[in-house]
Each structure stands twice: as structure tokens, then as C-alpha cells.
Design a protein around this motif. Structure first.
Motif, PDB file in Angstrom:
ATOM      1  N   ARG A 120      61.298 -40.132 107.487  1.00 22.93           N
ATOM      2  CA  ARG A 120      62.080 -38.918 107.765  1.00 22.93           C
ATOM      3  C   ARG A 120      61.179 -37.760 108.156  1.00 22.93           C
ATOM      4  NH1 ARG A 120      67.006 -37.190 105.390  1.00 22.93           N
ATOM      5  NH2 ARG A 120      67.907 -35.591 106.747  1.00 22.93           N
ATOM      6  N   LEU A 121      60.020 -37.653 107.519  1.00 21.51           N
ATOM      7  CA  LEU A 121      59.096 -36.544 107.781  1.00 21.51           C
ATOM      8  C   LEU A 121      57.961 -36.938 108.723  1.00 21.51           C
ATOM      9  CD1 LEU A 121      59.694 -33.773 106.464  1.00 21.51           C
ATOM     10  CD2 LEU A 121      60.637 -35.633 105.115  1.00 21.51           C
ATOM     11  N   ASP A 165      57.456 -25.352 111.989  1.00 23.87           N
ATOM     12  CA  ASP A 165      57.953 -24.972 113.308  1.00 23.87           C
ATOM     13  C   ASP A 165      59.441 -25.310 113.418  1.00 23.87           C
ATOM     14  OD1 ASP A 165      58.189 -27.727 113.850  1.00 23.87           O
ATOM     15  OD2 ASP A 165      56.277 -27.809 114.902  1.00 23.87           O
ATOM     16  N   GLU A 166      60.031 -25.044 114.559  1.00 23.79           N
ATOM     17  CA  GLU A 166      61.479 -25.182 114.730  1.00 23.79           C
ATOM     18  C   GLU A 166      61.960 -26.598 114.444  1.00 23.79           C
ATOM     19  OE1 GLU A 166      64.933 -24.306 118.121  1.00 23.79           O
ATOM     20  OE2 GLU A 166      62.822 -23.839 118.510  1.00 23.79           O
ATOM     21  N   ARG A 167      61.214 -27.591 114.904  1.00 27.06           N
ATOM     22  CA  ARG A 167      61.632 -28.984 114.689  1.00 27.06           C
ATOM     23  C   ARG A 167      61.721 -29.313 113.204  1.00 27.06           C
ATOM     24  NH1 ARG A 167      57.920 -34.376 115.852  1.00 27.06           N
ATOM     25  NH2 ARG A 167      59.369 -35.884 114.882  1.00 27.06           N
ATOM     26  N   TRP A 168      60.698 -28.945 112.450  1.00 24.46           N
ATOM     27  CA  TRP A 168      60.655 -29.334 111.046  1.00 24.46           C
ATOM     28  C   TRP A 168      61.505 -28.425 110.176  1.00 24.46           C
ATOM     29  CZ3 TRP A 168      59.671 -34.031 110.675  1.00 24.46           C
ATOM     30  CH2 TRP A 168      58.791 -34.644 111.563  1.00 24.46           C
ATOM     31  N   ARG A 169      61.795 -27.223 110.653  1.00 27.10           N
ATOM     32  CA  ARG A 169      62.784 -26.407 109.954  1.00 27.10           C
ATOM     33  C   ARG A 169      64.159 -27.073 110.019  1.00 27.10           C
ATOM     34  NH1 ARG A 169      61.888 -19.975 109.963  1.00 27.10           N
ATOM     35  NH2 ARG A 169      59.685 -19.983 109.399  1.00 27.10           N
ATOM     36  N   ALA A 170      64.459 -27.678 111.151  1.00 24.24           N
ATOM     37  CA  ALA A 170      65.743 -28.369 111.272  1.00 24.24           C
ATOM     38  C   ALA A 170      65.807 -29.561 110.328  1.00 24.24           C
ATOM     39  CB  ALA A 170      65.943 -28.830 112.722  1.00 24.24           C
ATOM     40  N   LEU A 194      67.968 -18.925 104.264  1.00 20.90           N
ATOM     41  CA  LEU A 194      68.080 -20.364 104.064  1.00 20.90           C
ATOM     42  C   LEU A 194      68.980 -20.959 105.152  1.00 20.90           C
ATOM     43  CD1 LEU A 194      68.552 -20.914 100.216  1.00 20.90           C
ATOM     44  CD2 LEU A 194      66.588 -21.573 101.610  1.00 20.90           C
ATOM     45  N   PRO A 195      68.693 -22.183 105.594  1.00 28.26           N
ATOM     46  CA  PRO A 195      69.497 -22.796 106.656  1.00 28.26           C
ATOM     47  C   PRO A 195      70.734 -23.520 106.129  1.00 28.26           C
ATOM     48  CG  PRO A 195      67.649 -24.216 106.147  1.00 28.26           C
ATOM     49  CD  PRO A 195      67.507 -22.997 105.260  1.00 28.26           C
ATOM     50  N   VAL A 196      71.178 -23.162 104.940  1.00 29.38           N
ATOM     51  CA  VAL A 196      72.394 -23.720 104.343  1.00 29.38           C
ATOM     52  C   VAL A 196      73.179 -22.554 103.737  1.00 29.38           C
ATOM     53  CG1 VAL A 196      71.453 -26.014 103.852  1.00 29.38           C
ATOM     54  CG2 VAL A 196      71.184 -24.177 102.157  1.00 29.38           C
TER      55      VAL A 196
END
Length: 207
Positions: A120-121, A165-170, A194-196
């Protein structure tokens, strides 16, 4: 299993300076709370107090399970809490594989969960590198993989998105959303939102 955290009338200080007074907060399964406030407001200190590393000046932090039964704080913290701080806690001369394998085993994660988190990572290309050779973002991905590989009900996160970065923030957002959907809890010190979905608590207003 840890389902609720209750913080009641908590006061914390650093040296002679009071960080905040009278903080009360209840966090239940499936909920996230974002701690805001200027640098020095006490966000990190609150996370460390919940984790058991700092003794509050006054007030109480209690934990309860699925049926509302009180849990011993030591047991709740040992079996139910992850703290992801500013520093990743990695030994610089050990490889990412050694650190990840040790942390996952120590926290009771399974080999299947470790492999899934590695995928996943996207950690496979990094596992044979000494951790001192990893960038800040790569170290944070390793720490996020630990969260995924050895689940705990309560995630205490200190600026979790900062090095990403943007990819891993997603990807981090997906991990957080999945954690909450499965009944987990998140208490996070943030400058970036927070992204939730999360309640917000401004510690600066409690000083």
C-alpha cells in the motif's frame, strides 16, 4: 477493545507556562478530532498526555470499551493506542526492513498485514536502505505502514501530512478514512486540515 476516550477538565503546563486549562473532550469510535492552535499551544503535549508520556497538572483521561466498561489506562494505551510524532523513532543504522519488521512484530501485527502495508505504501524499494538514507517523506510512509500493519483503535497523529507530497497525502487520507470506517478514532495535531471529516478544537482558546 478501546471504543471511547474521555478527557475531563484537563490542564497542562510546560515548565512555568500553562498551556491550557479546563479541556474536556470525548472521542468515540469512528470519530476524528483535529487539534488546532499556534505553535506552543499544547497540541503535541496533549497527544503525549493521552499516550501516557506526560502527567497532567489536573483533570483525567479515561478509556472505555465496547460496553462502556472502564479500561485500565495502562492496558488501553498498550493495546489500543498508536502515537505518530514529529520524529519517526527510527534507528539510523538499521534498515527500513529491520525497523518495520521489529515494530510490526512488537505491536502484534501479522505477516499478512505487514505485506499488505508494504504494498500500500510502496515500501519494497526502500526496505534494504538504512533509515538515515530515507527522505522525510519516505520515513513518514514507513510510519504510516506501521499504523496499517499493526492496527490500534486510537491514532494520535502529530502533523501527519507535513512531509508528504500530494500522492502520499491521498494515500494517507485513504488510510485514515478506512480506519474511521472500521470504528477507529483519530486525534491529530494539525496546521493543514485533516483529509477526513473531523471536529476541530482550538487549544489556543483554552490558554
Amino acid at each position: 477493545m478501546l471504543k471511547t476516550v474521555d478527557i475531563r477538565d484537563l490542564s497542562l503546563s510546560r515548565g512555568e507556562r500553562v498551556l491550557f486549562r479546563g479541556l474536556s473532550l470525548r472521542l468515540s469510535a469512528g470519530e476524528a478530532v483535529a487539534l488546532t492552535g499556534a505553535n506552543g499551544a499544547g497540541k503535541t503535549s496533549l497527544l503525549r498526555a493521552v499516550a501516557g508520556f506526560i502527567r497532567p497538572d489536573s483533570g483525567a483521561i479515561t478509556f472505555s470499551g465496547a460496553d462502556g466498561e472502564a479500561l485500565e489506562p495502562e492496558t488501553a494505551r498498550r493495546d489500543g493506542v498508536h502515537l505518530l510524532g514529529h520524529l519517526e523513532g527510527l534507528k539510523p543504522t538499521r534498515t527500513a526492513r529491520q525497523e518495520f519488521d521489529f515494530q510490526t512484530e512488537w505491536l502484534g501485527g501479522t505477516d499478512a498485514a505487514r505485506q499488505a502495508a508494504t504494498a500500500r505504501l510502496s515500501l519494497a524499494p526502500l526496505l534494504d536502505l538504512e533509515t538515515r538514507k530515507l527522505s522525510a517523506g519516505q520515513k513518514r510512509r514507513l510510519s504510516l505502514a506501521r499504523l496499517a500493519a499493526a492496527p490500534r483503535a486510537l491514532w494520535l497523529l502529530d502533523e501527519p501530512l507535513a512531509p508528504l507530497d500530494e500522492r502520499w497525502r491521498a494515500v494517507a487520507a485513504e488510510l485514515m478514512a478506512g480506519h474511521l470506517a472500521s470504528g477507529g478514532m483519530i486525534l491529530a495535531a494539525v496546521h493543514d486540515p485533516l483529509p477526513v471529516a473531523a471536529r476541530s478544537l482550538d487549544l489556543g482558546a483554552l490558554a
